[in-house]
Design an enzyme around this catalytic site. Sequence first.
Site, PDB file in Angstrom:
ATOM      1  N   HIS A  51       8.307  13.996  -0.748  1.00 24.05           N
ATOM      2  CA  HIS A  51       8.016  12.774  -0.177  1.00 24.05           C
ATOM      3  C   HIS A  51       9.118  12.510   1.155  1.00 24.05           C
ATOM      4  CE1 HIS A  51       7.460   8.102   0.119  1.00 24.05           C
ATOM      5  NE2 HIS A  51       8.692   8.106   0.513  1.00 24.05           N
ATOM      6  N   GLU A  52      10.498  13.041   0.818  1.00 22.14           N
ATOM      7  CA  GLU A  52      11.430  12.508   2.029  1.00 22.14           C
ATOM      8  C   GLU A  52      11.058  13.813   2.899  1.00 22.14           C
ATOM      9  OE1 GLU A  52      12.815   9.978   2.136  1.00 22.14           O
ATOM     10  OE2 GLU A  52      12.694   9.462   0.245  1.00 22.14           O
TER      11      GLU A  52
ATOM     12  N   HIS B   2       8.476  12.436   5.624  1.00 21.83           N
ATOM     13  CA  HIS B   2       9.070  11.640   6.650  1.00 21.83           C
ATOM     14  C   HIS B   2       9.667  12.757   7.544  1.00 21.83           C
ATOM     15  CE1 HIS B   2       8.530   7.800   4.767  1.00 21.83           C
ATOM     16  NE2 HIS B   2       9.231   7.811   4.027  1.00 21.83           N
TER      17      HIS B   2
ATOM     18  N   HIS C  20       7.287  14.161   9.707  1.00 20.06           N
ATOM     19  CA  HIS C  20       6.905  13.375  10.803  1.00 20.06           C
ATOM     20  C   HIS C  20       7.840  13.218  12.070  1.00 20.06           C
ATOM     21  CE1 HIS C  20       4.983   8.929  11.174  1.00 20.06           C
ATOM     22  NE2 HIS C  20       4.501   9.936  12.143  1.00 20.06           N
TER      23      HIS C  20
END
Length: 675
Positions: A465-466, A469, A472
């Site tokens: 998940h991190e 980010h 991105h």
Amino acid sequence: MNTNPLLDFSGLPRFDAIRPEHVTPAIDTLLAQAEAAVKAAETVAPVRWDTFVTPLDDASERLYRSWGQVSHLQAVVNTPELREAYNANLPKISRFGSAVAQNPALYAQYKALAATPEAAGYDAARRKVLDNALRDFRLGGAELDETGKARFAQLQEELSGLQAKFSQNVLDATDAFALYVDDEGELAGLPADVIATARAAAQKDGRDGWKLTLQMPCYLPVQTYADNRTLREQLYRANAVRASEFGEATLDNSRNIDRILAVRSEMASLLGFANYGEYSIATKMAADAPQVLGFLRDLAVRAKPYAQRDRAELEAFARDELGLDALQAWDLAYASEKLKQARYSYSEQEVKQYFTEPKVLAGLFGVIERLYGLTVQPDTAPAWHEDVRFYRLVDADGALVGQFYMDLYAREGKRGGAWMDDCRNRRVTATGVQTPLVYLVCNFGRGGDGQPATFSHDEVITLFHEMGHGLHQLLTRVGELAVAGINGVEWDAVELPSQFMENFCWEWPQVEAMSAHAVTGAALPRPLFERMLAAKNYQSGMFTVRQLEFGLFDMLLHSQYQPQQENVLQLLERVRDEVAVNLPPAWNRFPHQFSHIFAGGYAAGYYSYKWAEVLSADAYAAFEEAPDQLAETGARFRAEVLSRGGSRSAAENFRAFRGRDPQIDALLRHSGMVA
């Protein structure tokens, strides 16, 4: 080389050299430079991008990069001296931000620039920077009269101080608790690595026995595995009343909560918004607070029957198999784990032995390579702690795309949770391309006795998940600071890339490749994976309504809350009556620790997790629909979503990738909530 490391922008940050005494001189210097740049920009003529926007970006970027390093250190290696320096400078940063946001001369210059023939020919990124700037001036109080501006700036400064204090109180209340256990028998059921860590923690304090804390690598295993119900209750209670009136008065967040809400409400009112919820949504994908409340309640109606079924099954199992007549809050995780083991014949602890840190990282980096054709390589950089690792991301030609730090383990003085933050954003300047640099921070347990750390499957998901980010931020192709990476991305769409990455933790080829038993080295057995997959949506109804409870509480708090009619806890009670199936004890003080909305960026935005989950599930469905075209779909996702940053709206990004608007079907299917 500059003697103050916070003033050195020649290369990577010098984290090993930064000391609390560097903070004030550096921030004062950079603030003076930024204020001088603002002064010059107010009267520059003719107003053009390179004479107006670029010098402002130059000065503000140096200030916020330096301050970002201070904020980061305050979160990962907090000390009294560093905190004092941080708190002393936070108001100055807030005042500068408020002054810029309200500056009438700058606002006039931006309007003049937007009206030039030159601006008509700008690319999408520069046009978006201008549009956002004009909007943010309005939201920052630039159209208020002098009295209103002064009051708005005063409120912003007070709010940043209140939010910092809220967060620090939670950290201090967490770190202040310790329970020393003398009899190992009381720890029955706990995993061996948790017991060993507790033993080492007690020895470090010069004590015999075992030290239990509220740090997540200790607290969660106690709630999930400890057979000793009294022990579970002791830790649950300590955790549930952190930073409230039940503890040390100086750490009580009760007044902070009331004041934060009052300040936000007054800020919104000054700008002509009906409430803070509407003010917050002005920069988001959602149209207004009623749309958000409707979205959450629609999902609640769909999810609650599944949640009620989950609760009924758990109560029956706890009564019949565990002898627990009344299921208490401190029994939930324990009974849920026992039922999961009974139903699917595996435990999280069994699975955890297969996810060793080196294999998981290699698996994560392998996904990045398959999706985007990029390679992760070990790199070196000055770090803030010996735990920190550093990597570079390179393309097929060996060109540097970006770099990132990884700080994976929990420790005292480190904020709980997991997050990504940018250290340096991508930017195209006259001298070339500045590559992005990011932090990836988690709070996992470390390995012991020379063995690598092992991660639960949930922790593997958190890491992916991190990294989502991080990608991105790292894969942006935008050259303008204000809309590069996650800058300028609507807050309710910012979780799309992170939640998207979680899906790869459920693909068998991926799981097989990144698992190796800590002792035998064997990959996770396929039958065990099939049981995990069968259990994937175990209690997804209960989990969904819990997220909806937080989202509804947050949005109602910021859009409809009337403190003269009810208090915050009464509002939360009302929300729970509507959507929850697990009701905590009346003394639970969850709001006092809800840092996401009282100290983080999620005020009137917690719904974003579910909103973005609709986007991420639908985006991943594109990969499911074309399983043999992974690289092609990955390239399209990178081109239309990740690389765009905030240079166009998230809705446009999604439509460009998917060819249509998002649909909720994939989320309901992935959550097992379809008939």
